[in-house]
Design a protein around this motif. Sequence first.
Motif, PDB file in Angstrom:
ATOM      1  N   VAL A 162       1.322  -1.202  -0.130  1.00 37.27           N
ATOM      2  CA  VAL A 162      -0.030  -0.194  -0.020  1.00 37.27           C
ATOM      3  C   VAL A 162       0.932   1.108  -0.298  1.00 37.27           C
ATOM      4  O   VAL A 162       1.730   1.225   0.847  1.00 37.27           O
ATOM      5  CB  VAL A 162      -1.108   0.098   0.827  1.00 37.27           C
ATOM      6  CG1 VAL A 162      -1.808   1.156   1.312  1.00 37.27           C
ATOM      7  CG2 VAL A 162      -1.269  -1.090   1.331  1.00 37.27           C
ATOM      8  N   TYR A 163       0.646   1.905  -0.723  1.00 35.86           N
ATOM      9  CA  TYR A 163       1.550   3.253  -0.750  1.00 35.86           C
ATOM     10  C   TYR A 163       1.036   4.611  -1.953  1.00 35.86           C
ATOM     11  O   TYR A 163      -0.340   4.230  -2.054  1.00 35.86           O
ATOM     12  CB  TYR A 163       2.671   3.398  -1.456  1.00 35.86           C
ATOM     13  CG  TYR A 163       2.551   2.256  -3.056  1.00 35.86           C
ATOM     14  CD1 TYR A 163       2.472   3.036  -4.552  1.00 35.86           C
ATOM     15  CD2 TYR A 163       2.120   0.588  -3.373  1.00 35.86           C
ATOM     16  CE1 TYR A 163       1.511   2.302  -5.725  1.00 35.86           C
ATOM     17  CE2 TYR A 163       1.966  -0.041  -4.179  1.00 35.86           C
ATOM     18  CZ  TYR A 163       1.472   1.662  -5.765  1.00 35.86           C
ATOM     19  OH  TYR A 163       1.631   0.302  -6.593  1.00 35.86           O
ATOM     20  N   CYS A 164       1.378   5.716  -1.417  1.00 39.66           N
ATOM     21  CA  CYS A 164       1.146   6.694  -2.629  1.00 39.66           C
ATOM     22  C   CYS A 164       1.467   6.738  -3.722  1.00 39.66           C
ATOM     23  O   CYS A 164       2.921   6.368  -4.201  1.00 39.66           O
ATOM     24  CB  CYS A 164       2.069   8.193  -1.538  1.00 39.66           C
ATOM     25  SG  CYS A 164       1.514   9.604  -3.079  1.00 39.66           S
ATOM     26  N   ASP A 165       1.164   6.784  -4.928  1.00 31.68           N
ATOM     27  CA  ASP A 165       1.734   6.708  -6.246  1.00 31.68           C
ATOM     28  C   ASP A 165       2.746   7.639  -6.889  1.00 31.68           C
ATOM     29  O   ASP A 165       2.506   8.957  -7.133  1.00 31.68           O
ATOM     30  CB  ASP A 165       0.306   6.808  -7.335  1.00 31.68           C
ATOM     31  CG  ASP A 165       0.511   6.079  -8.174  1.00 31.68           C
ATOM     32  OD1 ASP A 165       1.881   6.589  -9.018  1.00 31.68           O
ATOM     33  OD2 ASP A 165      -0.779   5.889  -9.327  1.00 31.68           O
ATOM     34  N   GLU A 166       3.669   7.056  -6.875  1.00 34.88           N
ATOM     35  CA  GLU A 166       4.715   8.043  -6.860  1.00 34.88           C
ATOM     36  C   GLU A 166       4.924   8.316  -7.996  1.00 34.88           C
ATOM     37  O   GLU A 166       5.268   9.038  -8.510  1.00 34.88           O
ATOM     38  CB  GLU A 166       6.297   7.277  -6.523  1.00 34.88           C
ATOM     39  CG  GLU A 166       6.519   6.867  -5.106  1.00 34.88           C
ATOM     40  CD  GLU A 166       6.961   7.218  -3.918  1.00 34.88           C
ATOM     41  OE1 GLU A 166       7.396   8.646  -4.620  1.00 34.88           O
ATOM     42  OE2 GLU A 166       6.646   7.646  -3.038  1.00 34.88           O
ATOM     43  N   GLU A 167       4.409   7.686  -9.440  1.00 34.08           N
ATOM     44  CA  GLU A 167       4.667   8.066 -10.680  1.00 34.08           C
ATOM     45  C   GLU A 167       3.456   9.689 -10.717  1.00 34.08           C
ATOM     46  O   GLU A 167       3.867  10.361 -11.232  1.00 34.08           O
ATOM     47  CB  GLU A 167       4.031   6.814 -11.935  1.00 34.08           C
ATOM     48  CG  GLU A 167       5.753   6.236 -11.759  1.00 34.08           C
ATOM     49  CD  GLU A 167       4.807   4.840 -12.640  1.00 34.08           C
ATOM     50  OE1 GLU A 167       5.110   5.388 -13.150  1.00 34.08           O
ATOM     51  OE2 GLU A 167       6.140   4.394 -12.634  1.00 34.08           O
ATOM     52  N   ASP A 168       2.097   9.239  -9.999  1.00 31.92           N
ATOM     53  CA  ASP A 168       0.922  10.031 -10.298  1.00 31.92           C
ATOM     54  C   ASP A 168       1.881  11.527  -9.719  1.00 31.92           C
ATOM     55  O   ASP A 168       1.472  12.981 -10.057  1.00 31.92           O
ATOM     56  CB  ASP A 168      -0.187   9.309 -10.133  1.00 31.92           C
ATOM     57  CG  ASP A 168      -1.145  10.712  -9.692  1.00 31.92           C
ATOM     58  OD1 ASP A 168      -1.923  10.366 -10.865  1.00 31.92           O
ATOM     59  OD2 ASP A 168      -1.113  11.522  -8.644  1.00 31.92           O
ATOM     60  N   GLY A 169       2.101  11.288  -8.248  1.00 32.90           N
ATOM     61  CA  GLY A 169       2.468  12.732  -7.560  1.00 32.90           C
ATOM     62  C   GLY A 169       3.705  13.257  -8.343  1.00 32.90           C
ATOM     63  O   GLY A 169       4.138  14.542  -9.057  1.00 32.90           O
ATOM     64  N   ALA A 170       4.456  12.488  -9.378  1.00 31.70           N
ATOM     65  CA  ALA A 170       5.755  13.135  -9.540  1.00 31.70           C
ATOM     66  C   ALA A 170       5.031  14.362 -11.029  1.00 31.70           C
ATOM     67  O   ALA A 170       5.405  15.299 -11.165  1.00 31.70           O
ATOM     68  CB  ALA A 170       6.524  12.219 -10.598  1.00 31.70           C
TER      69      ALA A 170
END
Length: 347
Positions: A165-173
């Motif tokens: 479970v994680y924050c979507d790193e690619e979407d955030g970038a």
Amino acid sequence: MTEDKANKAPTIIDIAREAGVSKSAVSRALLGQGRISEEARSRILDVAQRLGYVKNAMAQGLVAQRTHTLGVLVRDAVRPFYGHLHAALQGRAIEGGYRVVTATGVRDFALAEERRALQTLLSLRVEGLVVCSGLLPARDIAPFVERVPTVVAGRPEPHPAINSVYCDEEDGAQQLVDHLVSLGHRRVAVLLVPEALSITQYARTAAMVSGLRERGVDTVVTELTDGPEAPVEAVPALLEDREITAIMCPQDDVMVSVLERLRRAGVRVPDDMSVTGFDGIGPLTTPLLGLTTLRQPLDEVGRRAIDLLLELREDRSMPTRHIALRGALVAGTTTAPPPPPPHPARR
């Protein structure tokens, strides 16, 4: 009384002797189960408190094949990211009727220590493991999945056998990239974190680079070395490139260091240079600083990770799940349209 007896932890036998009851009566009173008079229960509890008795939850768990305990590995107890995530995990576990045993590191927690910490947690008969580490590779986590329900929380983990479970790193970038592009920035520097230093920060900074290039933005990549001064040491070389109008940082504390270095160099933010961060956690979120960043939904990450872990405990045949949660762009005062290019000298 000898020193050994004075230091020995009291047992239910000591309580039974002191209260003048049987050992089984003490067990019933402490567990709150079975038939026992209120007078005897009250006397037993008073004696237990006076003797400083602490029930051995682990021994009870071995008998019942349940410990109602979850193990959590936290890579860096100092960083706000891990502290906030740990608090969210623990709060949700308590709501579900579970205790949390935590193994934490500080700053330079070596991979070998993280592996040993997982072994230690497993030895405590925990009913599930949550791994919060941006460095421990999947190959070191996978063996534990076969022994106990395990969830990686706070980082993208594509391993087919490891739930995450994680924050979507690619979407955030991409949100940060879109923000800079919408402001008109056409040459941007990215402080890239190597994967060997952080799986999480590599994922987000690599996504920043690819996102900028996909949008036709000139991208200057500076790969950071290990050490807290690396981002600051990278700034002077970036300032020599007069066409760079924005710097994208891997996290907010790095961003603050870069902002301070720019201030010392006489560079105004955002008039001369825009700067972005990532995380949006803790004191750095204050409007006084006004950081432009990506706020990670760590409360939700923690809740969903515990919920998923408890689901796994009930059904080990569940298919592996990777739950990506969307972060939120915070458009602060550290970004603005780029300054106009200097006019060519008149002849």
